[in-house]
Design a protein around this motif. Sequence first.
Motif, PDB file in Angstrom:
ATOM      1  N   ARG A 106      13.121  36.095   5.959  1.00  0.00           N
ATOM      2  CA  ARG A 106      13.655  37.379   6.432  1.00  0.00           C
ATOM      3  C   ARG A 106      12.764  38.574   6.113  1.00  0.00           C
ATOM      4  O   ARG A 106      12.810  39.586   6.807  1.00  0.00           O
ATOM      5  N   ARG A 107      11.994  38.460   5.025  1.00  0.00           N
ATOM      6  CA  ARG A 107      11.170  39.587   4.591  1.00  0.00           C
ATOM      7  C   ARG A 107       9.801  39.111   4.112  1.00  0.00           C
ATOM      8  O   ARG A 107       9.669  37.990   3.635  1.00  0.00           O
ATOM      9  N   ILE A 108       8.831  40.009   4.233  1.00  0.00           N
ATOM     10  CA  ILE A 108       7.493  39.762   3.698  1.00  0.00           C
ATOM     11  C   ILE A 108       7.173  40.910   2.755  1.00  0.00           C
ATOM     12  O   ILE A 108       7.097  42.066   3.182  1.00  0.00           O
ATOM     13  N   GLU A 135      10.476  43.765   7.285  1.00  0.00           N
ATOM     14  CA  GLU A 135      11.661  43.037   7.728  1.00  0.00           C
ATOM     15  C   GLU A 135      11.271  42.227   8.957  1.00  0.00           C
ATOM     16  O   GLU A 135      10.728  42.773   9.909  1.00  0.00           O
ATOM     17  N   ARG A 136      11.554  40.937   8.931  1.00  0.00           N
ATOM     18  CA  ARG A 136      11.185  40.055  10.045  1.00  0.00           C
ATOM     19  C   ARG A 136      12.333  39.990  11.030  1.00  0.00           C
ATOM     20  O   ARG A 136      13.256  39.230  10.862  1.00  0.00           O
ATOM     21  N   ARG A 137      12.250  40.804  12.076  1.00  0.00           N
ATOM     22  CA  ARG A 137      13.333  40.876  13.064  1.00  0.00           C
ATOM     23  C   ARG A 137      12.965  40.219  14.381  1.00  0.00           C
ATOM     24  O   ARG A 137      13.720  39.458  14.931  1.00  0.00           O
ATOM     25  N   GLY A 185       6.604  37.857  16.069  1.00  0.00           N
ATOM     26  CA  GLY A 185       5.299  38.485  16.226  1.00  0.00           C
ATOM     27  C   GLY A 185       5.206  39.909  15.725  1.00  0.00           C
ATOM     28  O   GLY A 185       4.112  40.418  15.505  1.00  0.00           O
ATOM     29  N   ASP A 186       6.345  40.575  15.536  1.00  0.00           N
ATOM     30  CA  ASP A 186       6.337  41.959  15.064  1.00  0.00           C
ATOM     31  C   ASP A 186       5.727  42.062  13.666  1.00  0.00           C
ATOM     32  O   ASP A 186       5.017  43.020  13.363  1.00  0.00           O
ATOM     33  N   ASP A 187       5.975  41.041  12.828  1.00  0.00           N
ATOM     34  CA  ASP A 187       5.424  41.052  11.473  1.00  0.00           C
ATOM     35  C   ASP A 187       3.894  40.995  11.498  1.00  0.00           C
ATOM     36  O   ASP A 187       3.232  41.681  10.720  1.00  0.00           O
TER      37      ASP A 187
END
Length: 138
Positions: free
Chosen positions: A11-13, A32-34, A37-39
């Motif tokens: 969920r998070r990095i 926040e991994r929502r 690819g956004d991360d």
Amino acid sequence: MKILGLDYGDRRIGVAVSDAFGWTAQGLTVIERRREGDDFDQIARLVSEHGVEEVVVGLPKNMNGTIGPRGELCMAFAEELKELLRIPVHLWDERLTTVSAHRTLLEADVSRKKRKGVVDKMAASLILQNYLDSKSQR
């Protein structure tokens, strides 16, 4: 040379960055991994903003040193980062870093709500600092 440290999670990095000399690690942010690819986009932006030349990704090993499913996900993540960023990406044994971060925050009497927001960033700092310390001993 600045180095980015990452504590990869579902969920998070957690993200940390070194100083320009590569001596100390400071917690930077939590991604926040929502969306898929956004991360990667956020990490690429941080690498550019901070002039990062290397990345260290925490590799969760089992206590006996073997790599389980969680570790395999981190290895795949690191490979994708390496292809995207075109800079060295290292894996670093992160056993017990999250436990250590929780313990430190508990000893500092940080509330449960605040701990949730910073534990990943603190774990990333521990991963990166351990990596930096190992480099200085060579």
